[in-house]
Design a protein around this motif. Structure first.
Motif, PDB file in Angstrom:
ATOM      1  N   ASP A  59       0.829  -1.199   0.000  1.00 21.42           N
ATOM      2  CA  ASP A  59       0.000   0.000   0.000  1.00 21.42           C
ATOM      3  C   ASP A  59       0.865   1.252   0.000  1.00 21.42           C
ATOM      4  OD1 ASP A  59      -2.131  -1.660   0.063  1.00 21.42           O
ATOM      5  OD2 ASP A  59      -2.856  -1.077   2.049  1.00 21.42           O
ATOM      6  N   LEU A  60       0.392   2.280  -0.701  1.00 19.95           N
ATOM      7  CA  LEU A  60       1.092   3.562  -0.780  1.00 19.95           C
ATOM      8  C   LEU A  60       0.429   4.541   0.172  1.00 19.95           C
ATOM      9  CD1 LEU A  60       1.111   3.698  -4.666  1.00 19.95           C
ATOM     10  CD2 LEU A  60       3.043   3.049  -3.200  1.00 19.95           C
ATOM     11  N   GLN A  61       1.175   5.581   0.537  1.00 24.51           N
ATOM     12  CA  GLN A  61       0.553   6.664   1.283  1.00 24.51           C
ATOM     13  C   GLN A  61      -0.302   7.463   0.313  1.00 24.51           C
ATOM     14  OE1 GLN A  61       2.961   8.867   4.025  1.00 24.51           O
ATOM     15  NE2 GLN A  61       4.231   7.090   4.515  1.00 24.51           N
ATOM     16  N   THR A  62      -1.423   7.976   0.822  1.00 22.05           N
ATOM     17  CA  THR A  62      -2.381   8.618  -0.075  1.00 22.05           C
ATOM     18  C   THR A  62      -2.028  10.071  -0.372  1.00 22.05           C
ATOM     19  OG1 THR A  62      -3.740   9.086   1.854  1.00 22.05           O
ATOM     20  CG2 THR A  62      -4.299   7.121   0.567  1.00 22.05           C
ATOM     21  N   THR A  63      -1.009  10.602   0.308  1.00 20.51           N
ATOM     22  CA  THR A  63      -0.659  12.006   0.100  1.00 20.51           C
ATOM     23  C   THR A  63       0.520  12.158  -0.856  1.00 20.51           C
ATOM     24  OG1 THR A  63       0.638  11.803   2.114  1.00 20.51           O
ATOM     25  CG2 THR A  63      -1.505  12.854   2.315  1.00 20.51           C
ATOM     26  N   PHE A  64       0.584  13.321  -1.465  1.00 23.48           N
ATOM     27  CA  PHE A  64       1.726  13.729  -2.296  1.00 23.48           C
ATOM     28  C   PHE A  64       1.981  12.830  -3.512  1.00 23.48           C
ATOM     29  CE2 PHE A  64       3.004  15.061   2.112  1.00 23.48           C
ATOM     30  CZ  PHE A  64       2.668  16.377   1.937  1.00 23.48           C
ATOM     31  N   PRO A  82      -4.111  12.684  -9.510  1.00 29.74           N
ATOM     32  CA  PRO A  82      -3.835  11.260  -9.289  1.00 29.74           C
ATOM     33  C   PRO A  82      -4.599  10.742  -8.072  1.00 29.74           C
ATOM     34  CG  PRO A  82      -1.815  12.571  -9.287  1.00 29.74           C
ATOM     35  CD  PRO A  82      -2.944  13.533  -9.360  1.00 29.74           C
ATOM     36  N   GLN A  83      -4.954   9.476  -8.128  1.00 34.08           N
ATOM     37  CA  GLN A  83      -5.636   8.845  -7.002  1.00 34.08           C
ATOM     38  C   GLN A  83      -4.823   7.658  -6.530  1.00 34.08           C
ATOM     39  OE1 GLN A  83      -9.600   7.590  -7.881  1.00 34.08           O
ATOM     40  NE2 GLN A  83     -10.409   9.671  -7.959  1.00 34.08           N
ATOM     41  N   VAL A  84      -4.733   7.515  -5.202  1.00 35.77           N
ATOM     42  CA  VAL A  84      -4.075   6.341  -4.627  1.00 35.77           C
ATOM     43  C   VAL A  84      -5.140   5.496  -3.946  1.00 35.77           C
ATOM     44  CG1 VAL A  84      -2.465   5.524  -2.862  1.00 35.77           C
ATOM     45  CG2 VAL A  84      -1.864   7.493  -4.280  1.00 35.77           C
ATOM     46  N   GLN A  85      -5.211   4.235  -4.349  1.00 32.29           N
ATOM     47  CA  GLN A  85      -6.106   3.295  -3.677  1.00 32.29           C
ATOM     48  C   GLN A  85      -5.299   2.046  -3.350  1.00 32.29           C
ATOM     49  OE1 GLN A  85      -9.291   3.291  -6.633  1.00 32.29           O
ATOM     50  NE2 GLN A  85     -10.708   4.020  -5.057  1.00 32.29           N
ATOM     51  N   GLY A  86      -4.991   1.866  -2.076  1.00 33.44           N
ATOM     52  CA  GLY A  86      -4.168   0.720  -1.674  1.00 33.44           C
ATOM     53  C   GLY A  86      -2.816   0.788  -2.356  1.00 33.44           C
ATOM     54  N   PRO A  87      -2.474  -0.254  -3.112  1.00 28.74           N
ATOM     55  CA  PRO A  87      -1.153  -0.285  -3.767  1.00 28.74           C
ATOM     56  C   PRO A  87      -1.163   0.317  -5.175  1.00 28.74           C
ATOM     57  CG  PRO A  87      -2.206  -2.417  -3.975  1.00 28.74           C
ATOM     58  CD  PRO A  87      -3.183  -1.541  -3.233  1.00 28.74           C
ATOM     59  N   VAL A  88      -2.294   0.946  -5.565  1.00 27.43           N
ATOM     60  CA  VAL A  88      -2.438   1.412  -6.948  1.00 27.43           C
ATOM     61  C   VAL A  88      -2.492   2.933  -7.006  1.00 27.43           C
ATOM     62  CG1 VAL A  88      -3.863   1.314  -9.036  1.00 27.43           C
ATOM     63  CG2 VAL A  88      -3.726  -0.687  -7.524  1.00 27.43           C
ATOM     64  N   ARG A 107       5.310   9.732  -9.056  1.00 28.10           N
ATOM     65  CA  ARG A 107       6.082   9.890  -7.813  1.00 28.10           C
ATOM     66  C   ARG A 107       5.122   9.585  -6.676  1.00 28.10           C
ATOM     67  NH1 ARG A 107      10.613  13.082  -6.911  1.00 28.10           N
ATOM     68  NH2 ARG A 107      10.303  14.025  -8.938  1.00 28.10           N
ATOM     69  N   VAL A 108       5.410   8.558  -5.924  1.00 25.04           N
ATOM     70  CA  VAL A 108       4.526   8.153  -4.836  1.00 25.04           C
ATOM     71  C   VAL A 108       5.346   7.962  -3.564  1.00 25.04           C
ATOM     72  CG1 VAL A 108       2.795   7.041  -6.311  1.00 25.04           C
ATOM     73  CG2 VAL A 108       4.759   5.712  -5.483  1.00 25.04           C
ATOM     74  N   THR A 109       4.657   7.883  -2.428  1.00 20.99           N
ATOM     75  CA  THR A 109       5.329   7.703  -1.152  1.00 20.99           C
ATOM     76  C   THR A 109       4.999   6.324  -0.590  1.00 20.99           C
ATOM     77  OG1 THR A 109       5.065  10.075  -0.769  1.00 20.99           O
ATOM     78  CG2 THR A 109       5.737   8.734   1.112  1.00 20.99           C
TER      79      THR A 109
END
Ligand SMILES: [Cu+2]
Length: 171
Positions: A59-64, A82-88, A107-109
């Protein structure tokens, strides 16, 4: 330089190398790794996708999160945020325009706080009717995940060199 000073310099260098290796090994596997992308890397598509997405192994952090699609014309073809949902991580894509290579930059956290960035490309084989967003500037093109070890190695060489220089000029 005396043998003793030489041995001291050698052991200092070895310790620095060992430390560098330990630090690099410690961070290498800790953060999120990309496992798949859609469209696939280097895929040839006749029509543009509605969204592009990258899936990671955790899972990714949903910010930045940042994700852009840059067309062969150098313009941005993403729509919305961009949208982060779990690992996507995913982002909407406009109807595409010129045929050619489109590059997705992201670029994800990671959960551990490390920033992971990278890119992949797919190819539009037939010209679409879409109109582009604004021109992509250089800052939007996320570079690949930069490895730490060249910097660590550079620091070791600098420190080692300084130590040797000092020893040489003291004796
Ligand atoms: Cu990490």
């Amino acid at each position: 330089m005396s043998l003793r000073a030489r041995l001291a310099a050698m052991s200092l260098l070895l310790a620095a190398v060992a430390l560098g290796v330990t630090l690099t090994a410690g961070t290498a596997n800790a953060h999120a790794a990309r496992v798949s992308v859609d469209p696939a890397e280097n895929a040839a598509v006749a029509t543009g996708p509605a969204r592009v997405r990258a899936t990671f192994n955790e899972d990714l952090q949903t910010t930045f999160a940042a994700m852009t699609v840059v067309g062969p014309d150098g313009n941005l073809w993403t729509s919305g945020q961009p949208q982060v949902q779990g690992p996507v991580v995913s982002v909407g894509v406009r109807p595409l325009g010129p045929a050619g290579s489109y590059t997705v930059n992201y670029r994800v956290t990671s959960a551990d706080g490390h920033v992971v960035s990278g890119s992949w490309s797919f190819r539009l084989t037939a010209r679409g009717t879409g109109t582009p967003g604004p021109a992509a500037n250089a800052a939007d093109n996320a570079p690949d995940d930069v490895p730490v070890w060249p910097f660590a190695l550079g620091a070791i060489v600098l420190v080692g060199g300084a130590v040797l220089w000092q020893m040489r000029h003291r004796s």
